[in-house]
Design an enzyme around this catalytic site. Structure first.
Site, short mmCIF file in Angstrom:
data_model
loop_
_atom_site.label_atom_id
_atom_site.label_comp_id
_atom_site.label_asym_id
_atom_site.label_seq_id
_atom_site.Cartn_x
_atom_site.Cartn_y
_atom_site.Cartn_z
N SER A 1 6.75 -4.85 7.91
CA SER A 1 6.26 -5.77 8.95
C SER A 1 7.04 -7.08 9.01
O SER A 1 6.46 -8.17 8.93
CB SER A 1 4.77 -6.05 8.71
OG SER A 1 4.08 -4.84 8.63
N ASP B 1 4.58 -2.89 11.82
CA ASP B 1 3.12 -2.64 11.76
C ASP B 1 2.50 -2.51 13.15
O ASP B 1 1.55 -1.76 13.35
CB ASP B 1 2.39 -3.73 10.96
CG ASP B 1 2.68 -5.14 11.44
OD1 ASP B 1 3.59 -5.32 12.27
OD2 ASP B 1 2.01 -6.08 10.97
N ARG C 1 0.83 -1.19 0.00
CA ARG C 1 0.00 0.00 0.00
C ARG C 1 0.87 1.25 0.00
O ARG C 1 1.84 1.33 0.76
CB ARG C 1 -0.88 0.00 1.25
CG ARG C 1 -2.26 0.59 1.02
CD ARG C 1 -3.27 0.15 2.06
NE ARG C 1 -2.86 0.29 3.43
CZ ARG C 1 -3.51 1.03 4.34
NH1 ARG C 1 -4.57 1.73 4.00
NH2 ARG C 1 -3.08 1.08 5.58
#
Length: 917
Positions: free
Chosen positions: A602, A656, A539
């Site tokens: 992450s 994250d 993203r």
């Protein structure tokens, strides 16, 4: 020849005339299809009323729960006793059930009389007589001193609260023993049996004869889920969804309901179809105003109905030249067996003449034809009424299963059904006409309801044994308070090891400093770019922060990371990331803009600063080469340089979990912990700098990314790991690593469930002992199925559908077990997460020297968000294990991408020199 034709014509004309005469006289007994459909609808409404807690007390159809929850599956075996009390004879039966690869039942039985003085005398004497007969049977068969389970067929309305108990509501048929009504008949029988020292018998089940019939037939045909008796009395039972039975706790599975349909109409619901003959018969019965449906249908009454009609016709001069014999005037002189004999094909007219002569009458040919037609109308009405009520039950079964077409079997028993030559054919035909969307097979119960009681007992024994085995397996997942306290203590110890320089290298909980030292204070503002890499999707976000009002606007675009890129070279991966950034900037009209950037990455990283992160190892299916041991920020900067299109200031690299904490801290300044419970599992929190030996400085706080998924990799929680955890671990990409994560996260819970299901199937406790190819397929049982299966709103039928999608052909009982397995696995996961979190909140309380801590946990992850019970169990566990901490949970709505932007904004704010006063 002409004379023969003339006689034939005369006889046919005579027959037609007599039939018309009777039809006119008994016009109200002929029921049209419309009337039958109406009766069917009325019975459906009565069933609904009987099943409702509030409406049951006033319902005429009592819909009694039997606590029979399962039908035979063919795996039953053992020796069982059965008693049958309810008719003119009392029966004791020994049933030997054996599997031997095929269903096999051997029976030995003995009939005993039920004298009138016993069935209408004192209740205690009745049960003593039954116990005496049982003792005699066991002596005769050499069974004394042998401990055997017993099923008791008791063919009277009883209210049950469990399978082995029944409160008699009222006697029916000819029974009237005093002092039994409103008492538990099983207790009465047990008390009577105690007088025989050589009797060692456990009453496992109390069964209505209808239920016994259904169970007998279900042993031969697993599609059988309805039992009907049309004999001396009439009744029906069927398997109802537990969710529809208000009278019993629980929504799981099904239970057999004894409708007690004989009382249908006792509230006046059938007054428009009852005739003067029905009313006269009722007034002369032992129980006026009760069992009105039964009095229009069953063998105890049909002969008497015929007698009353013939008497009325004789009085009107329509039969026997108006002559009435004393026998015709005597109640009970015409029995149902006479009705059956008169309706026999070919022999019927001869039988009619013989029966009428025996009654002291001198019938003409025309009288015999008329009397035979009276019998036909009376017995046909009986079959029609039964068919309407049975059609209502079949429709309910079909609607419960949400099927367009139902395939089912009805187990049938009763003397009227068995001895009347036309009855079965008439009943079947009308049922099929009333429910054209049901394929119904009618199966005659050869061995009666006594065998059925033994089958209920056999099923109860099997279910008991299976329940014990299933409980033994699931016991490993049911963690005690002591075990959870132990996990909390071990996690606390590991947190300390990870923070200390000496023990850090050996710690399984890595406690990685994130160099995030400040929290949002509301003054942050500006435009920031954020990247979020942690799965198959990547993203890119533009985050606009407006100061003062805590307002954030976000624009994002999702890009796929193809498998060949995930598992290619590091250079290819980062070039792909930069290509996605370029596409996004182009899309947003920001080409060439200079923006600060936060990178949510992450994967486990060791950081030397907020903008430096060395990848320790890939997880989640990433395998890009030349990345592990490298600084991912440098790799991103190099890729941007190679592109040479834009200038981005990479301010922060963020896990994250840290992003989740920062997102929530922007809303709630009390948020100092971030938790991810999704595909993976991890936790971060704000630690006192003085406790972090890996980083210079003692002032303030820093966010620590615990990477707690590795907790237990040193064997410290092996005492609570099961064989199924070991199997999942050994079959994973990283055996021996991330053991805590493998017990708590979404990526693995479904696989643990699959391993348990395989084991239970091998033990013959599921799916009839057959492991399908789909069940053998690794990863087939995704965690999303756990969430769906455990939904409180999900009917068992939908659970079966999910299992069918997985190629698992499950019974209702299988579905209950699967739901239970899912519940045990997900509950343990939530409790373990809760124990880990309790260790961290307690640490924060102690470090701050507080008697009571108030703190907020920012949470993200599909397991926490989508599973119906995970969040509640986790929160309850934290409350129990950290009672001096008031923990609030705040769901992160915008994910870790927004968090990365906020960290970047905080970092930029903290880089600026402080303003002078």
């Amino acid at each position: 020849m002409f004379a023969v034709h003339l006689v034939a014509f005369y006889f046919t004309k005579l027959k037609e005339d007599q039939i018309k005469k009777v039809d006119r006289f008994l016009y109200h007994m002929r029921l049209s299809d419309e009337t039958l459909l109406d009766i069917m609808a009325r019975f459906q409404a009565e069933m609904e009323k009987g099943l409702g807690k509030d409406t049951n007390p006033t319902a005429s159809v009592k819909m009694l729960p039997t606590f029979v929850r399962a039908i035979p599956d063919g795996s039953e075996n053992g020796e069982f006793l059965s008693l049958d009390l309810g008719g003119s004879k009392f029966r004791v039966l020994k049933v030997q059930v054996s599997e031997e690869g095929k269903r096999n039942v051997q029976m030995e039985s003995q009939f005993y009389p039920t004298p009138n003085e016993t069935i209408r005398g004192n209740g205690a004497e009745l049960f003593e007589y039954v116990a005496d007969c049982l003792a005699d049977f066991m002596r005769t068969k050499g069974l004394q001193h042998k401990k055997l389970p017993l099923g008791f067929t008791f063919s009277f309305p009883c209210r049950q609260t469990k399978l082995e108990e029944g409160i008699l509501l009222s006697w029916t048929k000819k029974f009237k023993a005093r002092g039994v009504q409103d008492t538990d008949v099983v207790s009465r029988l047990t008390k009577a049996m105690r007088k025989h020292k050589d009797l060692d018998v456990d009453v496992l089940a109390l069964v209505n004869d209808t239920v016994g019939t259904m169970m007998t037939c279900a042993y031969d045909d697993p599609y059988c889920e309805v039992g009907v008796i049309i004999g001396t009395g009439t009744n029906a039972c069927y398997m109802e969804d537990m969710s529809n039975i208000d009278l019993v706790e629980g929504d799981e599975g099904r239970m057999c309901i004894n409708t007690e349909w004989g009382a249908f109409g006792d509230d006046g619901a059938l007054e428009d179809i009852r005739t003067e003959f029905d009313r006269e018969l009722d007034l002369g019965s032992l129980n006026p105003g009760k069992q009105l449906f039964e009095k229009m249908i069953s063998g105890l009454y049909l002969g008497e109905l015929v007698r009353l009609i013939l008497l009325k016709m004789a009085k009107a001069g329509l039969l026997f030249g108006g002559v009435k014999s004393s026998a015709l005037l005597t109640k009970g002189k015409i029995e149902t067996q006479h009705v059956a004999a008169m309706e026999k094909y070919k022999e019927g007219l001869a039988n009619t003449r013989e029966i009428l002569v025996d009654l002291g009458l001198e019938p003409s040919e025309a009288d015999c034809i008329a009397v035979q037609h009276v019998c036909t109308i009376v017995s046909f009405r009986s079959a029609n009424l039964c068919a309407a009520a049975l059609a209502a039950i079949l429709t309910r079964l079909r609607e419960n299963k949400k099927l367009a077409r139902l395939r089912t079997t009805v187990g049938m028993d009763g003397t009227l059904y068995k001895i009347h030559p036309q009855y079965p054919k008439r009943l079947h035909k009308v049922v099929r006409k009333l429910v054209p969307n049901c394929d119904v097979r009618f199966l005659l119960s050869e061995s009666g309801s006594t065998k059925g009681a033994a089958m209920v007992t056999a099923v109860a024994s099997r279910v008991q044994a299976q329940r014990k085995q299933i409980d033994e397996v699931l016991a490993f997942f049911r963690l005690t308070q002591e075990q959870l306290v132990d996990v909390q203590g071990k996690m606390s110890a590991e947190l300390e090891y990870g923070l200390k320089r000496k023990t850090h290298a050996l710690a399984t909980v890595k406690m990685l400093p994130s160099y995030v030292c400040g929290m949002p204070d509301g003054t942050e503002k500006g435009k920031y770019l954020a990247l979020d890499l942690g799965g198959t999707n990547f993203r890119v976000l533009l985050v606009k922060i407006r100061s003062g009002r805590r307002s954030v606007r976000m624009y994002n675009k999702i890009f796929a990371i193809p498998l060949e890129i995930m598992q290619g070279t590091g250079e290819e991966l980062f070039d792909h990331i930069v290509q996605c950034i370029a596409d996004f900037l182009d899309y947003m009209g920001l080409k060439g803009a200079q923006l600060p950037l936060g990178f949510t990455f992450s994967f486990p990283c060791r950081q030397a600063n907020i903008d430096k992160g060395t990848l320790i190892e890939w997880t989640k299916g990433f395998k890009a080469t030349d990345c592990e041991g490298e600084d991912v920020v440098d790799m991103l900067r190099e890729a941007i340089k190679r592109r040479n299109e834009f200038d981005l200031d990479i301010v922060a690299v963020v896990n994250d979990t840290v992003g989740t904490m920062m997102t929530c801290a922007y809303e709630d300044p009390n948020c100092e912990i971030g938790l991810i419970a999704g595909t993976g599992s991890n936790m971060c929190y704000m630690e006192e700098m003085r406790n972090i030996e890996l980083v210079e400085g003692d002032e303030g706080k820093m966010c620590i990314n615990t990477e707690w998924g590795g907790f237990g990799d040193n064997g410290c929680i092996d005492d609570i790991r099961t064989q199924y955890d070991t199997e999942v671990d050994e079959g994973s990409l990283n055996p021996g690593k991330q053991r805590y994560e493998k017990m708590t996260s979404g990526m693995y819970l479904g696989e643990i469930v699959r391993q348990i299901l395989i084991d239970l199937t091998k033990q013959g406790l599921l799916f009839r002992g057959k492991i399908s190819e789909r069940l053998r397929t690794k990863g087939i049982f995704e965690t999303k199925f756990l969430s769906q299966i455990e939904s409180d709103r999900l009917a068992l039928l939908q659970v079966r559908r999910i299992l069918q999608q997985l190629g698992l052909d499950s019974t209702c009982e299988d579905s209950i077990v699967v739901k239970e397995v899912c519940g045990a696995v997900s509950r343990r996961a939530a409790q373990l997460c809760g124990a880990g979190l309790a260790a961290i909140v307690e640490k924060r309380r102690r470090d701050q020297g507080l008697e009571h801590l108030k703190i907020t946990v920012g949470v993200d992850g599909t397991l926490y968000k989508l599973h119906p019970h995970f969040s509640r169990v986790l929160q309850e566990t934290v409350k129990e294990l950290a009672p001096r901490c008031d923990v609030m949970f705040l769901l992160s709505e915008d994910g870790s991408g927004k968090g990365a932007a906020l960290i970047t904004a905080v970092a930029k704010r903290m880089q600026q020199p402080p303003r002078e006063n």
